[in-house]
Design an enzyme around this catalytic site. Sequence first.
Site, PDB file in Angstrom:
ATOM      1  N   ARG A  13       0.843  -1.198   0.000  1.00 18.27           N
ATOM      2  CA  ARG A  13       0.000   0.000   0.000  1.00 18.27           C
ATOM      3  C   ARG A  13       0.872   1.239   0.000  1.00 18.27           C
ATOM      4  O   ARG A  13       1.850   1.323   0.737  1.00 18.27           O
ATOM      5  CB  ARG A  13      -0.904   0.041   1.236  1.00 18.27           C
ATOM      6  CG  ARG A  13      -1.836   1.265   1.251  1.00 18.27           C
ATOM      7  CD  ARG A  13      -2.661   1.327   2.516  1.00 18.27           C
ATOM      8  NE  ARG A  13      -1.861   1.438   3.722  1.00 18.27           N
ATOM      9  CZ  ARG A  13      -1.294   2.569   4.145  1.00 18.27           C
ATOM     10  NH1 ARG A  13      -1.423   3.685   3.459  1.00 18.27           N
ATOM     11  NH2 ARG A  13      -0.593   2.582   5.267  1.00 18.27           N
ATOM     12  N   VAL A  14       0.518   2.179  -0.863  1.00 22.09           N
ATOM     13  CA  VAL A  14       1.113   3.513  -0.826  1.00 22.09           C
ATOM     14  C   VAL A  14      -0.016   4.486  -0.523  1.00 22.09           C
ATOM     15  O   VAL A  14      -1.169   4.238  -0.846  1.00 22.09           O
ATOM     16  CB  VAL A  14       1.839   3.874  -2.144  1.00 22.09           C
ATOM     17  CG1 VAL A  14       3.094   3.031  -2.309  1.00 22.09           C
ATOM     18  CG2 VAL A  14       0.941   3.725  -3.345  1.00 22.09           C
ATOM     19  N   SER A  15       0.338   5.602   0.118  1.00 19.10           N
ATOM     20  CA  SER A  15      -0.682   6.534   0.593  1.00 19.10           C
ATOM     21  C   SER A  15      -1.224   7.459  -0.480  1.00 19.10           C
ATOM     22  O   SER A  15      -2.359   7.898  -0.404  1.00 19.10           O
ATOM     23  CB  SER A  15      -0.118   7.369   1.747  1.00 19.10           C
ATOM     24  OG  SER A  15       0.245   6.524   2.802  1.00 19.10           O
ATOM     25  N   THR A  16      -0.406   7.789  -1.470  1.00 18.69           N
ATOM     26  CA  THR A  16      -0.848   8.739  -2.492  1.00 18.69           C
ATOM     27  C   THR A  16      -0.457   8.238  -3.869  1.00 18.69           C
ATOM     28  O   THR A  16       0.387   7.367  -4.026  1.00 18.69           O
ATOM     29  CB  THR A  16      -0.199  10.123  -2.288  1.00 18.69           C
ATOM     30  OG1 THR A  16       1.207  10.001  -2.509  1.00 18.69           O
ATOM     31  CG2 THR A  16      -0.465  10.670  -0.901  1.00 18.69           C
ATOM     32  N   GLN A  19       3.275   8.415  -4.707  1.00 19.84           N
ATOM     33  CA  GLN A  19       4.217   7.437  -4.174  1.00 19.84           C
ATOM     34  C   GLN A  19       4.256   6.206  -5.070  1.00 19.84           C
ATOM     35  O   GLN A  19       3.310   5.903  -5.782  1.00 19.84           O
ATOM     36  CB  GLN A  19       3.828   7.049  -2.751  1.00 19.84           C
ATOM     37  CG  GLN A  19       3.968   8.188  -1.770  1.00 19.84           C
ATOM     38  CD  GLN A  19       3.505   7.791  -0.382  1.00 19.84           C
ATOM     39  OE1 GLN A  19       2.647   6.944  -0.206  1.00 19.84           O
ATOM     40  NE2 GLN A  19       4.075   8.436   0.621  1.00 19.84           N
TER      41      GLN A  19
END
Length: 192
Positions: A13-16, A19
């Site tokens: 998982r990346v936040s944005t 990323q």
Amino acid sequence: MDTTTGQLIGYARVSTDDQDAQLQHAALAEADCARIFTDKASGKNTERPELAAVLDYLRPGDTLCVWKLDRFARSLIDLVTMVDGLAARGIGFKVLTGALASIAPNTPDGRLMLQVVGAMAEFERSLIKDRTRAGLEAAKAQGRTGGRPTVMDADKLAAAKARKAQGESVTAIAKALKVSRATLYRALADVG
């Protein structure tokens, strides 16, 4: 139940959108994950479709593999609930980096460590949130505000109100003032 007979399945998982999950993908691939599911969403976001998909995809004997604990869960309750749910289905859980990389969270000792590390991660996030809030309040006290600069200053607002009073359309006013219609509607609504 033995949870080592199935496949390693990865979750990243990346936040944005800015990323890149490449580092996580490389580590999960090196760990021999048969498949990797990836979300682009903040950990606070409860809408993580790929997390739901991986949880649905896992079968008894499989092991869910994550790069770091904070990529999987954002609160201790969330973490413990998900790991307990996996264990109840006969699914293992493995963290590749950080304090949990060397423990088995399905053992009593591992579960204790999982809870301690999860609580520490939650505490750290709370401290960061508090420091950010304090910094914003200090900046505001000094007259600095964050965010996008306002487009509608007092002169533009006065001109907009005068033009509106003369019956000019919002579209024409917005075009003349070089602002969007939404900005103009918002500014006019704010003044009454």
